[in-house]
Design an enzyme around this catalytic site. Structure first.
Site, PDB file in Angstrom:
ATOM      1  N   ASP A 151      11.440   2.076 -13.671  1.00  0.00           N
ATOM      2  CA  ASP A 151      12.535   2.766 -14.530  1.00  0.00           C
ATOM      3  C   ASP A 151      13.293   2.361 -15.316  1.00  0.00           C
ATOM      4  O   ASP A 151      13.676   2.595 -16.237  1.00  0.00           O
ATOM      5  CB  ASP A 151      12.874   4.092 -13.961  1.00  0.00           C
ATOM      6  CG  ASP A 151      11.302   5.650 -13.710  1.00  0.00           C
ATOM      7  OD1 ASP A 151      10.499   4.998 -14.166  1.00  0.00           O
ATOM      8  OD2 ASP A 151      11.725   6.535 -12.723  1.00  0.00           O
ATOM      9  N   ASP A 185      13.484  13.719  -6.996  1.00  0.00           N
ATOM     10  CA  ASP A 185      12.299  13.779  -7.098  1.00  0.00           C
ATOM     11  C   ASP A 185      11.799  12.551  -5.626  1.00  0.00           C
ATOM     12  O   ASP A 185      10.873  12.867  -5.237  1.00  0.00           O
ATOM     13  CB  ASP A 185      11.243  13.705  -8.086  1.00  0.00           C
ATOM     14  CG  ASP A 185      11.824  12.712  -8.771  1.00  0.00           C
ATOM     15  OD1 ASP A 185      12.757  11.623  -8.676  1.00  0.00           O
ATOM     16  OD2 ASP A 185      11.489  12.622  -9.847  1.00  0.00           O
TER      17      ASP A 185
END
Length: 780
Positions: free
Chosen positions: A496, A74
Site C-alpha cells: 500500500d 481490517d
C-alpha cells in the site's frame, strides 16, 4: 493516492497471505529434547515507527467513561487510546500463527455498563483464503487479556463492506446481551452471557442479499455482505434491576427497541420493539441504496442513516442521508448534496452527544479531488462542508492540516488544483465525535487516523486543525526487509505505501520511496559490499516496476523493464553492485549490468523462481522454485539446476546467502503435510543438509555474531519443539532460543526477517498488518 493504488496494495497484501494458509501445520515430533528444553531469551519488543499505513474502518468511543476509545483495523488488530501519551496501544498481539485470521477485526464494542469490558469480532476472510472460522473475543481488562468464543462461520475484517457497522453491539441496559451481524447469509446472532456463547436469532427475517460482484469465482467480491450494523435505542430501557418472583433472582431489563441494518437495497432497516423477540421492516424507508451506518440521537428521537449505492470501502458512486423520527415514523431525506451533484456514497456518521442536533457525515468514496465531510447543527436541516469550491479549481477550506508528526502523509505529491497535498483523506468510513468533548473528533482513512481538538471552530467561522492521531497504531503489511552494514539500519518493502528508508527506527520517516512510488514493494535488496547500491521492485499500474538507488535508498531512479512484466516479483543485487537479477511477474528471469538500462533473458531457470545473490562472490546468483535449486556463476546470464534433493517442492520457500561467506545458503519453507523445515548449504547449493529439530520454518535472516562466536546470528519464524515463534541461534543452527512470547505473536510472520549486522541480538520481523516489529536482547 488513487483508488486503484489502495485497492491494488490491499488485495495484494491479502493474496500474499495465501502461502501462510498453506504452511500452517499441526505439531510434529521432529524436534530433539535439547531444543525443547532450550529457554527463551529475554527480549524487549517495539515497532519500527511508521505511524499508520493502513485502513482504519472503525473508531469507537465508550459513552460512559471519558477518554476510553478503541480503533479497529481490517488486518492489523485492535487498539486502545491512551490519552496521557495521545497514542494507541495494540491489543491483539497475542493472536498466534494458527489463528492469524483473527488479526482482522470486523467490529468492536465497548461496554458502557462495565467500561472495563470490550469485545472484538474477528476473522479476516469469508472465503477459503482464511481456513479458520471467526470468533468473538472478550476482555474484562480493556483488551490486556482475552477469552475467545468460536463461531460456526467466518467473519471478514478485510472483505468488501468492512467499513459498514458497527456489526457488534452491547445492550446498554443489560450488558450480558450482545448482538452480532454476520456475513455470508448467516443472519443475526445473540449472546446472553456476555459473549461466552452465541446462537442465531432465528426470528430475524433477512440475512442480506448484496454482493459486490456475484461473478467473482474467488468468493471475495461475491460474498453476501450480510448484516451491517446494530443500534440500540437506550431510551426504551430502564436502568437498574428487578426481581423475578418465581425464583427471587435479580434480572436486568433489556433494551426494548433496537435497529438492525442489512445489506439489502430494498429492505435495509429492521426494528424490534420487544427486545429482539420479533422484527419488522421499517415502513416507508428509502430503497435502492445500502445503509452503511445507523446512528441514533435518542434525546431528539432521530435515527440517522448514511446510504451508498455500493458496499465500500473503495467504491460508491451516489448516496443519500436520511433521518427517521422514531416517535412519529416520519422519514426525511436530509442529504447534504442533491443526487445530481453527488458522485460518492455516504458512510462515516456521528452525532454530538453533548449537543444533540449536531450530526456529521462523510462522502467516503469521494476520491477526487478529496474526501468530503459535512456538518449540521440543526438535525440535518442544513449543512456545511469541510471545503467548498471558490473560483474553480480553487478550494476554500474550513480546516488547516498539520502533518508534521507524520510527514510522509504528503505522499511527496504536488497536485494541481483542486487536489491538495496532504489530502483530507479517502475511504473515510470511520467518523466519531468524542461523546464527552464536542471539540474532539477522530476519523479513519485508508492510511491513518486524523482528528481535531478544536472542531467547533467549524461553526464559529474559524478553521479547525486536522492532525494525525495515529501514534502507536502500526498497520502495514510487510513483504521484505534489508539491513545494510552501513547507512540506514533498515530498508522496508511494504504493501500500500511502498516502503521506507528507516534512518532511525524510533522516528517516523519523512517520506516513502518515490521516483517511482510503487503501490506495493514486493522485494528489496542492497549490494552487500556496497550498501549505497539498492534495488527495489513492486506494483504499479503501468511500468516501470523497478528502481535503483546509489545513495542507500535516499533517492531513486526508475529502470527500464523487459517485455511482459506485470508485477514486481523478486530482485537481487550482486555483492559489489555491478549486476542485478530480476524475476518479475509475467516475464522470465532477466539480468542487467547497467542498472536496468537494458536486460538480457537468463537461461536455465524457470519463470517465477525466487532469486537471491551470493553475498561474497559478485558473479554468483541463486534461484529456487518447486523443489529445485539453481545457480549462476556468470552474473545471472545462465543458470543450472544443482543436484540437491529433499527440498520442499510445494508451498512457499525463502532463502538467503550468508554475508561474507561464498556459497553459504540457508533455505526455509514448505507445506503442511509435506516437506517443511530449514536447510543449510555450504557448497553453493550443490547439496543441502536439513537442520535437525526445526519442524517448520518460513523465514531466515542473519545478524551480528554473538561475542566470541564465529557464526553470524540466525533468526527464523519457525516451529521448534512444538512451539511456533521467533527463534535465534548463535551456533549455526545447533541450538535455538525463542525470543518472542505468547503475548507477542503478531499473527502471520512468514514474509521476512533479518537481524541487525551492527547490534547483536536485534531482529526485525515482518508482520501482515502490525507493521515491522523489532526486538532487542534485554540482557545485551
Amino acid at each position: 493516492m488513487t483508488g486503484r493504488m489502495t485497492r491494488a496494495g490491499k488485495l495484494l497484501g491479502a493474496l500474499g497471505l495465501i502461502p501462510g494458509l498453506l504452511l500452517a501445520a499441526a505439531p510434529s515430533s521432529g524436534a530433539d529434547d535439547a531444543t525443547k528444553k532450550k529457554p527463551s531469551a529475554a527480549y524487549t519488543w517495539k515497532n519500527v515507527r511508521i505511524d499508520g499505513g493502513g485502513f482504519v474502518p472503525g473508531i469507537i468511543f465508550n459513552r460512559a467513561e471519558k477518554n476510553l476509545a478503541y480503533a479497529r483495523t481490517d488486518i492489523g488488530g485492535a487498539y486502545r487510546w491512551q490519552e496521557s501519551t495521545r497514542s494507541w496501544t495494540p491489543l491483539l498481539d497475542s493472536v498466534g500463527w494458527d489463528d492469524w485470521g483473527h488479526t482482522g477485526v470486523v467490529s468492536l464494542a465497548s461496554d458502557t455498563v462495565e467500561p472495563d469490558k470490550v469485545y472484538a469480532a474477528v476473522g479476516t476472510y469469508t472465503n477459503d483464503w482464511d481456513p479458520g472460522n471467526g470468533a468473538v473475543m472478550r476482555s474484562a481488562d480493556r483488551g490486556r487479556t482475552w477469552k475467545k468464543a468460536g463461531l460456526p462461520f467466518k467473519l471478514g475484517g478485510n472483505m468488501p463492506g468492512r467499513g459498514m457497522g458497527e456489526r457488534l453491539a452491547v445492550d446498554p441496559h443489560d450488558n450480558r446481551v450482545l448482538y452480532l451481524g454476520a456475513p455470508s447469509g448467516h443472519g443475526l446472532w445473540r449472546s446472553t452471557d456476555s459473549g461466552a456463547t452465541w446462537s442465531e436469532v432465528t426470528a430475524f427475517p433477512n440475512p442480506g442479499t448484496y454482493r459486490q460482484d456475484p461473478s467473482d469465482t474467488t468468493g471475495y467480491a461475491s460474498d453476501n455482505q450480510g448484516i451491517a450494523w446494530v443500534t440500540f435505542d437506550e431510551s426504551t430501557g430502564a436502568s437498574g434491576a428487578r426481581t423475578k418472583p418465581s425464583t427471587k433472582t435479580r434480572i436486568k431489563p433489556r433494551t426494548k427497541t433496537l435497529y438492525v441494518g442489512v445489506a439489502d437495497k430494498d429492505n435495509a432497516v429492521y426494528r424490534s420493539t420487544d427486545a429482539g423477540a420479533t422484527w419488522t421492516r421499517l415502513a416507508g424507508q428509502p430503497t435502492g441504496l445500502l445503509a452503511h451506518k445507523g446512528v441514533l440521537d435518542a434525546e431528539n428521537g432521530y435515527l440517522y442513516l448514511a446510504y451508498s449505492d455500493k458496499g465500500g470501502p473503495y467504491d460508491g458512486g451516489k448516496g443519500q442521508v436520511w433521518r427517521y423520527a422514531t416517535r412519529t415514523g416520519e422519514w426525511k431525506n436530509i442529504s447534504p448534496a442533491t443526487e445530481a451533484d453527488t458522485y460518492y456514497g455516504y458512510s462515516g456518521l456521528t452525532v454530538d452527544r453533548q449537543r444533540p442536533g449536531t450530526v456529521m457525515v462523510t462522502g467516503y468514496s469521494s476520491w477526487y479531488p478529496d474526501t468530503q465531510i459535512f456538518r449540521s447543527t440543526d438535525s440535518g436541516g442544513s449543512w456545511t462542508g469541510a471545503w467548498n469550491y471558490g473560483a474553480y479549481p480553487e478550494r476554500a477550506n474550513r480546516y488547516t492540516m498539520d502533518i508534521s508528526s507524520v510527514p510522509w502523509l504528503s505522499w511527496g505529491a504536488n497536485p494541481a488544483p483542486p487536489e491538495q497535498s496532504p489530502k483530507l483523506g479517502w475511504m473515510t468510513e470511520a467518523l466519531e465525535i468524542d461523546p464527552f468533548d464536542s471539540d474532539r473528533m477522530m476519523y479513519g482513512t485508508g492510511a491513518t487516523v486524523y482528528g481535531t481538538r478544536n472542531l467547533r471552530q467549524w461553526d464559529s467561522g474559524g478553521k479547525f486543525t486536522v492532525t494525525p492521531m495515529v501514534k502507536g497504531l502500526e498497520e502495514t503489511a510487510v513483504n521484505d526487509l534489508a539491513a545494510p552494514a552501513s547507512g540506514a539500519p533498515l530498508l522496508s518493502a511494504l504493501g500500500d505505501i511502498g516502503g521506507f528508508r528507516h534512518t532511525d527506527v524510533t522516528k517516523v520517516p519523512p517520506l516513502m520511496y518515490t521516483g517511482p512510488n510503487f503501490t506495493t514493494t514486493t522485494s528489496i535488496d542492497h549490494a552487500e559490499a556496497e550498501p549505497d547500491t539498492v534495488v527495489r521492485v513492486g506494483q504499479l499500474d503501468s511500468g516501470p516496476r523497478i528502481a535503483f538507488s546509489g545513495d542507500n535508498g535516499a533517492s531513486w531512479a526508475a529502470g527500464k523493464e523487459p517485455a511482459g512484466v506485470s508485477g514486481g516479483g523478486t530482485v537481487a543485487a550482486s555483492v559489489d553492485g555491478s549486476r542485478f537479477v530480476w524475476s518479475p511477474d509475467g516475464a522470465g528471469v532477466h539480468t542487467s549490468g547497467d542498472r536496468g538500462a537494458s536486460w538480457t533473458a537468463a537461461s536455465g531457470i524457470p519463470q517465477g523462481a525466487v532469486v537471491e545473490s551470493d553475498r561474497a562472490d559478485p558473479k554468483t546468483f541463486y534461484g529456487f522454485k518447486s523443489g529445485r535449486f539453481y545457480v549462476s556463476r556468470d552474473g545471472g546470464a545462465t543458470f543450472a539446476a544443482t543436484a540437491s534433493t529433499g527440498l520442499p517442492a510445494e508451498g512457499a520457500a525463502r532463502f538467503k546467502a550468508v554475508p561474507g561467506e561464498a556459497g553459504g545458503i540457508w533455505l526455509a519453507g514448505g507445506k503442511s503435510g509435506g516437506t517443511y523445515g530449514l536447510w543449510h548449504s555450504t557448497d553453493f547449493g550443490a547439496s543441502f543438509t536439513r537442520v535437525q529439530g526445526v519442524e517448520e520454518a518460513d523465514t531466515i535472516g542473519f545478524g551480528k555474531a554473538a561475542p566470541g562466536s564465529a557464526h553470524q546470528t540466525l533468526f527464523t519464524s519457525a516451529k521448534i519443539g512444538g512451539v511456533r515463534g521467533i527463534f535465534r541461534s548463535t551456533d549455526a543452527g545447533k541450538s535455538w532460543v525463542r525470543v518472542n512470547d505468547d503475548t507477542r505473536q503478531w499473527g502471520w510472520t512468514g514474509a521476512a526477517i533479518t537481524g541487525d549486522p551492527r547490534i547483536f541480538g536485534r531482529v526485525y520481523v515482518a508482520t501482515n498488518g502490525r507493521g515491522i516489529v523489532y526486538g532487542d536482547n534485554s540482557r545485551r
